[in-house]
Motif scaffolding. Structure first.
Motif, PDB file in Angstrom:
ATOM      1  N   LYS A 121       0.820  -1.225   0.000  1.00  0.00           N
ATOM      2  CA  LYS A 121       0.000   0.000   0.000  1.00  0.00           C
ATOM      3  C   LYS A 121       0.849   1.268   0.000  1.00  0.00           C
ATOM      4  CE  LYS A 121      -4.232  -1.914   1.989  1.00  0.00           C
ATOM      5  NZ  LYS A 121      -3.870  -3.324   1.836  1.00  0.00           N
ATOM      6  N   GLU A 122       2.138   1.150   0.344  1.00  0.00           N
ATOM      7  CA  GLU A 122       3.007   2.326   0.278  1.00  0.00           C
ATOM      8  C   GLU A 122       3.224   2.760  -1.167  1.00  0.00           C
ATOM      9  OE1 GLU A 122       6.625   1.782   2.367  1.00  0.00           O
ATOM     10  OE2 GLU A 122       5.669   1.538   4.331  1.00  0.00           O
ATOM     11  N   ALA A 123       3.245   1.791  -2.091  1.00  0.00           N
ATOM     12  CA  ALA A 123       3.447   2.115  -3.505  1.00  0.00           C
ATOM     13  C   ALA A 123       2.139   2.487  -4.178  1.00  0.00           C
ATOM     14  CB  ALA A 123       4.087   0.926  -4.226  1.00  0.00           C
ATOM     15  N   ILE A 124       1.040   1.946  -3.690  1.00  0.00           N
ATOM     16  CA  ILE A 124      -0.274   2.195  -4.307  1.00  0.00           C
ATOM     17  C   ILE A 124      -1.122   2.990  -3.317  1.00  0.00           C
ATOM     18  CG2 ILE A 124      -2.297   1.108  -5.368  1.00  0.00           C
ATOM     19  CD1 ILE A 124      -0.526  -1.310  -5.976  1.00  0.00           C
ATOM     20  N   ARG A 125      -1.004   4.293  -3.399  1.00  0.00           N
ATOM     21  CA  ARG A 125      -1.633   5.170  -2.413  1.00  0.00           C
ATOM     22  C   ARG A 125      -2.980   5.697  -2.906  1.00  0.00           C
ATOM     23  NH1 ARG A 125       1.820   7.138   1.583  1.00  0.00           N
ATOM     24  NH2 ARG A 125       3.994   6.429   1.408  1.00  0.00           N
ATOM     25  N   VAL A 126      -3.852   4.790  -3.252  1.00  0.00           N
ATOM     26  CA  VAL A 126      -5.223   5.156  -3.622  1.00  0.00           C
ATOM     27  C   VAL A 126      -6.175   4.241  -2.885  1.00  0.00           C
ATOM     28  CG1 VAL A 126      -4.636   6.057  -5.922  1.00  0.00           C
ATOM     29  CG2 VAL A 126      -5.174   3.629  -5.644  1.00  0.00           C
ATOM     30  N   LYS A 127      -7.374   4.739  -2.630  1.00  0.00           N
ATOM     31  CA  LYS A 127      -8.375   3.944  -1.936  1.00  0.00           C
ATOM     32  C   LYS A 127      -9.703   3.882  -2.682  1.00  0.00           C
ATOM     33  CE  LYS A 127      -6.510   4.808   2.693  1.00  0.00           C
ATOM     34  NZ  LYS A 127      -6.807   5.335   4.063  1.00  0.00           N
ATOM     35  N   THR A 128      -9.945   4.854  -3.552  1.00  0.00           N
ATOM     36  CA  THR A 128     -11.241   4.959  -4.214  1.00  0.00           C
ATOM     37  C   THR A 128     -11.068   5.192  -5.710  1.00  0.00           C
ATOM     38  OG1 THR A 128     -11.403   7.364  -3.968  1.00  0.00           O
ATOM     39  CG2 THR A 128     -12.189   6.012  -2.110  1.00  0.00           C
ATOM     40  N   VAL A 129     -12.164   5.080  -6.441  1.00  0.00           N
ATOM     41  CA  VAL A 129     -12.146   5.398  -7.870  1.00  0.00           C
ATOM     42  C   VAL A 129     -11.765   6.858  -8.076  1.00  0.00           C
ATOM     43  CG1 VAL A 129     -13.553   5.560  -9.963  1.00  0.00           C
ATOM     44  CG2 VAL A 129     -13.827   3.599  -8.419  1.00  0.00           C
ATOM     45  N   ALA A 130     -12.265   7.740  -7.227  1.00  0.00           N
ATOM     46  CA  ALA A 130     -11.928   9.168  -7.340  1.00  0.00           C
ATOM     47  C   ALA A 130     -10.429   9.385  -7.163  1.00  0.00           C
ATOM     48  CB  ALA A 130     -12.714   9.972  -6.300  1.00  0.00           C
ATOM     49  N   ASP A 131      -9.812   8.643  -6.251  1.00  0.00           N
ATOM     50  CA  ASP A 131      -8.356   8.751  -6.060  1.00  0.00           C
ATOM     51  C   ASP A 131      -7.608   8.342  -7.323  1.00  0.00           C
ATOM     52  OD1 ASP A 131      -8.766   9.478  -3.425  1.00  0.00           O
ATOM     53  OD2 ASP A 131      -8.365   7.483  -2.613  1.00  0.00           O
ATOM     54  N   ILE A 132      -8.072   7.277  -7.963  1.00  0.00           N
ATOM     55  CA  ILE A 132      -7.415   6.796  -9.189  1.00  0.00           C
ATOM     56  C   ILE A 132      -7.562   7.829 -10.300  1.00  0.00           C
ATOM     57  CG2 ILE A 132      -7.382   4.980 -10.941  1.00  0.00           C
ATOM     58  CD1 ILE A 132      -8.457   3.089  -8.736  1.00  0.00           C
ATOM     59  N   MET A 133      -8.728   8.457 -10.390  1.00  0.00           N
ATOM     60  CA  MET A 133      -8.945   9.504 -11.389  1.00  0.00           C
ATOM     61  C   MET A 133      -7.954  10.646 -11.203  1.00  0.00           C
ATOM     62  SD  MET A 133     -13.104   9.677 -11.570  1.00  0.00           S
ATOM     63  CE  MET A 133     -13.079  11.039 -12.753  1.00  0.00           C
ATOM     64  N   LYS A 134      -7.731  11.058  -9.959  1.00  0.00           N
ATOM     65  CA  LYS A 134      -6.779  12.141  -9.685  1.00  0.00           C
ATOM     66  C   LYS A 134      -5.363  11.719 -10.089  1.00  0.00           C
ATOM     67  CE  LYS A 134      -9.447  14.008  -5.808  1.00  0.00           C
ATOM     68  NZ  LYS A 134      -9.486  14.192  -4.334  1.00  0.00           N
ATOM     69  N   TYR A 135      -5.007  10.491  -9.782  1.00  0.00           N
ATOM     70  CA  TYR A 135      -3.697   9.968 -10.189  1.00  0.00           C
ATOM     71  C   TYR A 135      -3.567   9.999 -11.706  1.00  0.00           C
ATOM     72  CZ  TYR A 135      -0.217   6.395 -11.337  1.00  0.00           C
ATOM     73  OH  TYR A 135       0.841   5.709 -11.885  1.00  0.00           O
ATOM     74  N   ASN A 136      -4.579   9.565 -12.431  1.00  0.00           N
ATOM     75  CA  ASN A 136      -4.528   9.531 -13.889  1.00  0.00           C
ATOM     76  C   ASN A 136      -4.341  10.926 -14.487  1.00  0.00           C
ATOM     77  OD1 ASN A 136      -4.841   6.755 -14.013  1.00  0.00           O
ATOM     78  ND2 ASN A 136      -7.062   6.853 -14.245  1.00  0.00           N
ATOM     79  N   LEU A 137      -4.955  11.920 -13.889  1.00  0.00           N
ATOM     80  CA  LEU A 137      -4.897  13.282 -14.423  1.00  0.00           C
ATOM     81  C   LEU A 137      -3.512  13.908 -14.288  1.00  0.00           C
ATOM     82  CD1 LEU A 137      -8.348  14.641 -13.188  1.00  0.00           C
ATOM     83  CD2 LEU A 137      -7.650  14.232 -15.563  1.00  0.00           C
ATOM     84  N   GLN A 138      -2.651  13.332 -13.463  1.00  0.00           N
ATOM     85  CA  GLN A 138      -1.302  13.855 -13.313  1.00  0.00           C
ATOM     86  C   GLN A 138      -0.457  13.638 -14.567  1.00  0.00           C
ATOM     87  OE1 GLN A 138       0.331  12.035  -9.782  1.00  0.00           O
ATOM     88  NE2 GLN A 138      -1.371  12.736  -8.510  1.00  0.00           N
ATOM     89  N   ASP A 139      -0.861  12.659 -15.392  1.00  0.00           N
ATOM     90  CA  ASP A 139      -0.163  12.390 -16.656  1.00  0.00           C
ATOM     91  C   ASP A 139      -1.175  11.761 -17.606  1.00  0.00           C
ATOM     92  OD1 ASP A 139       1.454  11.750 -18.767  1.00  0.00           O
ATOM     93  OD2 ASP A 139       2.850  10.498 -17.637  1.00  0.00           O
ATOM     94  N   SER A 140      -2.087  12.560 -18.090  1.00  0.00           N
ATOM     95  CA  SER A 140      -3.200  12.024 -18.872  1.00  0.00           C
ATOM     96  C   SER A 140      -2.750  11.412 -20.193  1.00  0.00           C
ATOM     97  CB  SER A 140      -4.243  13.116 -19.131  1.00  0.00           C
ATOM     98  OG  SER A 140      -3.661  14.207 -19.819  1.00  0.00           O
ATOM     99  N   LEU A 141      -1.661  11.917 -20.808  1.00  0.00           N
ATOM    100  CA  LEU A 141      -1.211  11.376 -22.087  1.00  0.00           C
ATOM    101  C   LEU A 141      -0.750   9.928 -21.949  1.00  0.00           C
ATOM    102  CD1 LEU A 141       0.747  14.384 -23.656  1.00  0.00           C
ATOM    103  CD2 LEU A 141      -1.469  13.471 -24.342  1.00  0.00           C
ATOM    104  N   THR A 142      -0.126   9.613 -20.842  1.00  0.00           N
ATOM    105  CA  THR A 142       0.369   8.253 -20.625  1.00  0.00           C
ATOM    106  C   THR A 142      -0.679   7.374 -19.961  1.00  0.00           C
ATOM    107  OG1 THR A 142       2.628   9.070 -20.389  1.00  0.00           O
ATOM    108  CG2 THR A 142       2.176   6.869 -19.523  1.00  0.00           C
ATOM    109  N   ARG A 143      -1.389   7.920 -18.993  1.00  0.00           N
ATOM    110  CA  ARG A 143      -2.276   7.105 -18.162  1.00  0.00           C
ATOM    111  C   ARG A 143      -3.692   6.984 -18.713  1.00  0.00           C
ATOM    112  NH1 ARG A 143      -0.129   9.808 -12.435  1.00  0.00           N
ATOM    113  NH2 ARG A 143       2.038   9.071 -12.690  1.00  0.00           N
TER     114      ARG A 143
END
Length: 563
Positions: A426-448
C-alpha cells in the motif's frame, strides 16, 4: 521424444552463442544474460496513422506499443531455457502438441511421447517467436512465471494416475486475476506494482496441478475506464491486436489477451473474466470457445472487480473439452465470496463430450438474426439437418434501464474493498477509491488515460440511491430471465442460439450461462461465433450441446500467420 528431451537439456549454452542469428529478430548481443537485448521498442506512428481512416472508430488508435512496459524485463528470465529449443525440436513438438486437446496431451505424456516440460517450452517458444517480433506481436503476454519451467519439471517427477486433467497444463491468466509472483495490474499504471495474492480460482488451479504460464493483457479496468475507446487497450500493456487481422479486426474485450493468446496457440488454456460480454466478445472475435458461467459457479475473490453482482471468471480455450476441464479445475466453494455456491457437476462430468449428438435437440433462434445474418442462418439450417428442431422466436423487447448504474455503484464500493483486502504494498499504491485513481490519472493524462476516463467519471457521479439500486437489480433480473424463459419454457428448448455477445447483457442481468463456439468467418476473414444460452447451472448441458455442434461444424482455423 526422449531423445528430443535430452537434446533440449544439452544445448542451452550453445544456443546462447548463436541466438542473434537464429532467434526472433534480436537486435544485439550482450556480454551476459542479464544484459541481453531481446526486444527493441519501435516507432508505431506509421501504424497509428494507417488506422486513422478505419471504418470502426474504436480502431483509430492513438498508440499501439506500451509506453511503459519493457518486454526485455518480461522475457529475459526464461531466455536461457527457451533459447535451448532448436527449430528442429520445435517442429517435432509442434506435430505432437498444436492440434491436441488436453486429454490428448495427457495421453501423450502417459505414453512417454511428451513431458510437461516440453509442452511448456513449446508454448514459450511460440510466445517468444511472435511477441518479440514487432511485425507479429499481439501485445498479449505482459508477464511470465519465471519458475514455470522448473515447476513443469516437478510435475513430470510427481506425475501419477488419477491427477486432474489440468495437471501439468500451462494456463494464461487475464491480468486482473491475483497471482503470486506476478503483479496484477488490471492494465492500469497505478496497479503496476500490485503484488496481490493468488485469487481463489488460481489456488484451485494450482491445487490440481495446473501451471500458471503468465499473465495477458486486457482492456484496462476490464473496459470500465473510457467511453468509445479501443477494446484491448491498457496503459500498462498497450494495444492488443487480433491475430486474424492485426489492426484490421477488433480483439473484443475486455478479456482481449485471453482470446488472442488462445487464437495464436500461446498456451493450452486461458482464463478471462466477464461482467457483460467480456468473455463472449473476445472469444468470438478470436474464434475460440468461451464460457461465461452462471454467477456464483466460480469464485471472484482476488479478482479486480467491476461488479460483485455480475462479475465472473470463465474458461477460454480452443475446443469444448478443454473448456469443460478448465471450468471444472476452477470450481469450488469459496467462503470469501458471498455468491459462491460450491456446485458439483459430478466426477469427471467433462469426459465423453464428443459423443453428444444434435439429433432430437430443440433450439430457439432469433427471427431478426435469421433475417440479418447469413452465416447464422446457414448454421441454423445445418443444425436442423443434423436432426434438431428449430423454433424461431421473437422475444418481447426488454429495456435494460439502470444496467450501467449496477456497474457504477458496485464498482464504487467493490474496487475500494478489493484495494483494502488484496493489495500488499500500500506504500506504492496510495489510492483507496475510484476518485483517487482519477486524480492519479490526471497527473499524466497522455500516458495514463490517452482515451479519457469517461466511465470512471460516471462511477463517481452516479447518484442512484442504494434503495433504487436494489430495485433496478431485482427488476432487471426478473425481466431478463423472462426474456429467455418465456421461449425456453413454452417450447421446451434445450438452449437459445445467439451470435457473439449480442445478448450478453441479457444473460448477465439474468445471471445465466452463455457459451460461444466458432461459427465461421465473414468474407473479410473476421471470425464470428454461435452462442448457446441456458438457465442457471446448465453449463454441462451447454457444453454437451456445444460439443455436438463443434463435432459437425469443424470450422475453426488457426490464424494464417500464426500456424
Amino acid at each position: 521424444m526422449e531423445e528430443t528431451y535430452k537434446r533440449i537439456k544439452g544445448m542451452r549454452l550453445l544456443a546462447l552463442a548463436v541466438l542473434a542469428m537464429s532467434f526472433w529478430s534480436c537486435k544485439q548481443q550482450a556480454s551476459s544474460e542479464s544484459d541481453v537485448v531481446l526486444w527493441t521498442p519501435y516507432n508505431d506512428s506509421t501504424e497509428v496513422a494507417a488506422n486513422q481512416d478505419h471504418e470502426n472508430s474504436r480502431m483509430r488508435y492513438k498508440l499501439i506499443q506500451s509506453k511503459v512496459l519493457d518486454k526485455n524485463d518480461v522475457f529475459r528470465p526464461l531466455y536461457e531455457e527457451v533459447s535451448a529449443v532448436t527449430n528442429e525440436d520445435y517442429e517435432k513438438l509442434k506435430s505432437l502438441i498444436l492440434k491436441q486437446d488436453i486429454l490428448g496431451l495427457q495421453a501423450a505424456v502417459a505414453s512417454g511421447n511428451l513431458t510437461y516440460e516440453e509442452i511448456v517450452l513449446f508454448y514459450l517458444k511460440r510466445i517468444y517467436s511472435y511477441e518479440l517480433d514487432n511485425s507479429t506481436t499481439l501485445n498479449t503476454v505482459i508477464a511470465l512465471n519465471e519458475k514455470v519451467v522448473e515447476e513443469a519439471r516437478l510435475r513430470d517427477k510427481e506425475r501419477r494416475e488419477g491427477n486432474h486433467p489440468i495437471y501439468g497444463m500451462p494456463v494464461l491468466l487475464k491480468d486482473n486475476i491475483g497471482t503470486e509472483g506476478m503483479n496484477t495490474t488490471a492494465g492500469a499504471l497505478i496497479f503496476q506494482e500490485n503484488s496481490a495474492p493468488d485469487a481463489f480460482i488460481v489456488r484451485q488451479l494450482k491445487a490440481r496441478g495446473a501451471l500458471i504460464l503468465g499473465k495477458v493483457n486486457l482492456s484496462e479496468w476490464a473496459y470500465y475506464l473510457c467511453d468509445g475507446c479501443p477494446v484491448g487497450y491498457s496503459a500498462y500493456g498497450g494495444q492488443t491486436l487480433n491475430p486474424y487481422g492485426r489492426r484490421v479486426f477488433e480483439t473484443g474485450g475486455s478479456s482481449s489477451g485471453s482470446g488472442t493468446s488462445m487464437a495464436a496457440h500461446y498456451a493450452v488454456a486461458a482464463v478471462g473474466t466477464e461482467t457483460s460480454g467480456s468473455i463472449l466478445s473476445p472469444s468470438s472475435q478470436n474464434s475460440v470457445v468461451g464460457l461465461k458461467p452462471t454467477i456464483g459457479l466460480l469464485s471472484r475473490s482476488g479478482i479486480v472487480p467491476i461488479s460483485s453482482t455480475l462479475d465472473t471468471p470463465g474458461p477460454m480455450t480452443r475446443n469444448i473439452t478443454d473448456n469443460a476441464i478448465l471450468l471444472d479445475a476452477m470450481m469450488g466453494k469459496d467462503p470469501e465470496d458471498k455468491s459462491s455456491v460450491g456446485k458439483d457437476f459430478g466426477k469427471e462430468w467433462y469426459k465423453g463430450l464428443s459423443y453428444n449428438e444434435l439429433k432430437g435437440k430443440r433450439f430457439g433462434v432469433f427471427s431478426n438474426l435469421m433475417e440479418g445474418d447469413s452465416i447464422y442462418r446457414q448454421t441454423v439450417e445445418m443444425i436442423r439437418r443434423e436432426g434438431s428442431e428449430i423454433i424461431v422466436i421473437d422475444p418481447p423487447r426488454v429495456p435494460l434501464d439502470g444496467f450501467l448504474s449496477i456497474l457504477n455503484l458496485d464498482m464504487k464500493e467493490d474496487l475500494p474493498a478489493y484495494i483494502a483486502q488484496n493489495i500488499n504494498n500500500k506504500e506504492a499504491i496510495r489510492v483507496k477509491t475510484v476518485a483517487d485513481i482519477m486524480k492519479y490519472n490526471l497527473q499524466d493524462s497522455l500516458t495514463r488515460i490517452p482515451y479519457g476516463q469517461g466511465r470512471f467519471e460516471a462511477v463517481v457521479s452516479d447518484s442512484t440511491s442504494a434503495e433504487e439500486l436494489q430495485t433496478i437489480k431485482k427488476k432487471l433480473e426478473e425481466d431478463t430471465r423472462a426474456f429467455f424463459n418465456t421461449a425456453m419454457d413454452t417450447h421446451d428448448l434445450h438452449a437459445i442460439l445467439s451470435i457473439n455477445n449480442y445478448h450478453a447483457a441479457y444473460a448477465a442481468a439474468a445471471k445465466y450461462p452463455a457459451l460461444t463456439v466458432p461459427m465461421g468467418y465473414k468474407l473479410s476473414g473476421e471470425p464470428i461465433s454461435l452462442t448457446f444460452i441456458g438457465k442457471q447451472f446448465e453449463e454441462p448441458k451447454l457444453l454437451r450441446l456445444g460439443a455436438a455442434y463443434e463435432k459437425v461444424s469443424k470450422v475453426r482455423k488457426t490464424p494464417e500467420n500464426y500456424k
